[in-house]
Design an enzyme around this catalytic site. Sequence first.
Site, short mmCIF file in Angstrom:
data_model
loop_
_atom_site.label_atom_id
_atom_site.label_comp_id
_atom_site.label_asym_id
_atom_site.label_seq_id
_atom_site.Cartn_x
_atom_site.Cartn_y
_atom_site.Cartn_z
N ARG A 1 120.52 97.54 67.22
CA ARG A 1 119.41 98.35 66.75
C ARG A 1 119.25 99.62 67.58
O ARG A 1 118.97 100.70 67.04
CB ARG A 1 118.11 97.53 66.81
CG ARG A 1 116.88 98.28 66.34
CD ARG A 1 117.02 98.76 64.91
NE ARG A 1 115.78 99.33 64.40
CZ ARG A 1 115.63 99.85 63.19
NH1 ARG A 1 116.67 99.86 62.36
NH2 ARG A 1 114.47 100.32 62.80
N HIS B 1 118.44 111.79 60.27
CA HIS B 1 118.57 110.96 59.08
C HIS B 1 117.24 110.33 58.69
O HIS B 1 116.98 110.10 57.50
CB HIS B 1 119.60 109.86 59.35
CG HIS B 1 119.94 109.04 58.14
ND1 HIS B 1 120.41 109.60 56.98
CD2 HIS B 1 119.86 107.69 57.91
CE1 HIS B 1 120.62 108.64 56.08
NE2 HIS B 1 120.28 107.49 56.62
N ASP B 2 116.39 110.08 59.64
CA ASP B 2 115.07 109.50 59.37
C ASP B 2 114.16 110.45 58.60
O ASP B 2 113.05 110.07 58.23
CB ASP B 2 114.39 109.09 60.67
CG ASP B 2 114.64 107.63 61.02
OD1 ASP B 2 115.28 106.93 60.22
OD2 ASP B 2 114.18 107.20 62.10
N SER C 1 119.20 107.02 51.85
CA SER C 1 120.29 106.42 52.62
C SER C 1 121.02 105.37 51.77
O SER C 1 121.48 105.69 50.67
CB SER C 1 119.73 105.82 53.92
OG SER C 1 120.76 105.44 54.79
N ASP D 1 120.26 116.11 59.40
CA ASP D 1 120.86 114.79 59.23
C ASP D 1 122.36 114.87 59.53
O ASP D 1 123.14 115.35 58.73
CB ASP D 1 120.62 114.30 57.80
CG ASP D 1 121.10 112.87 57.57
OD1 ASP D 1 121.73 112.28 58.48
OD2 ASP D 1 120.85 112.34 56.47
#
Length: 381
Positions: free
Chosen positions: A227, A355-356, A157, A322
Amino acid sequence: MSRSIPADSVGVTEPYTLHFDHAINLSSGGALAEYDLIYECYGELNPQKNNAVLICHALSSDHHAAGFHGLNDTKPGWWDNMIGPGKPVDTNRLFVVSCNNLGGCSGSTGPSSINPTSGEPYGPDFPLVTVRDWVESQARLADALSVQQWLAVMGGSLGGMQALQWAIDYPDRLRHCIAIAAASKLTAQNIAFSEVARQAILTDPDFHGGRYYDHNTIPRRGLRIARMLGHITYLSDDAMAKKFGRQLREGKINFNYGVEFEVESYLRHQGDSFVERFDANTYLLITKVLDYFDPAEKTDGNLAAVLTGAVADFLIVSFTSDWRFASSRSREIVKALHENSLNVSYADVNSYQGHDSFLMPIPQYHNVVRAYLDQALRNAG
């Protein structure tokens, strides 16, 4: 109660802090006359000093990439599944360095640090920084550690963006660039996510123009929402469906605004725990770093042109699920590298975690990184 350390862990780690009293001039026009960088090291630097790997962290991570901070520590470093003895980044053979970037809130100088001029926290007076500034400070850290050339600079990232910037700014100081789940610049949609998160913080009544330290409070509500929003973008629809579906906490609809679905409970927990460990001013600053990253801006968007000076070999990794930094963004980087006749390996890893994925122990992904670094070590001699 103390725990036993797994055999493939780097074990109990100790952070170190380096103070730099040589001013760093920043891309924003500001400067820091002095600053600290906190970092951790895993493995040993070999006599040839050619086995060093720099780990660059993403938005909300820090220097603690692997191992534990004590025998009572229940949570390992954020990339512990990647770094350690026998792992893809094998600390039996590699010397691994991970630092908390300038502007962070885990020990490196940032908005919550004391401004030596005023004796008070920097707060909103901390200057805006860029990925280029981070890379310059990391190069100074490398000098202090007697690392003249990294075997590899790698990250996922925002960490992958730093790896790319290294290849551009210090081409002779890394042999391999490993950019994972990255992009050469943010899309308008991604910038929009950043702005919504910032507005949640900036409009929190407890923000006090960034001087909430003086009021003995934090913009808890805004940071919590920021968050929660960010976390949604890190996951895929499939990941959320697999983990939560439409599960009800109490097995029935209660017709109220409390927590009814498991996914609501999860997001609230993520928001609450983040507020306790992260500084709001740092969150604002780092989202701006992310937005500003665009190394091809000075070449009118021509990424190949800005990479003409790069000499490193590259590993580019993307993930099929992602949607925040889609695989097509990685292929843009690969194309620009090919246009410069650079050696580049590319893997688009099948995943469902979004994305994680770059944080997950996905076998195909780990095998790709392991094989690449194994070859890099063989070529190093």
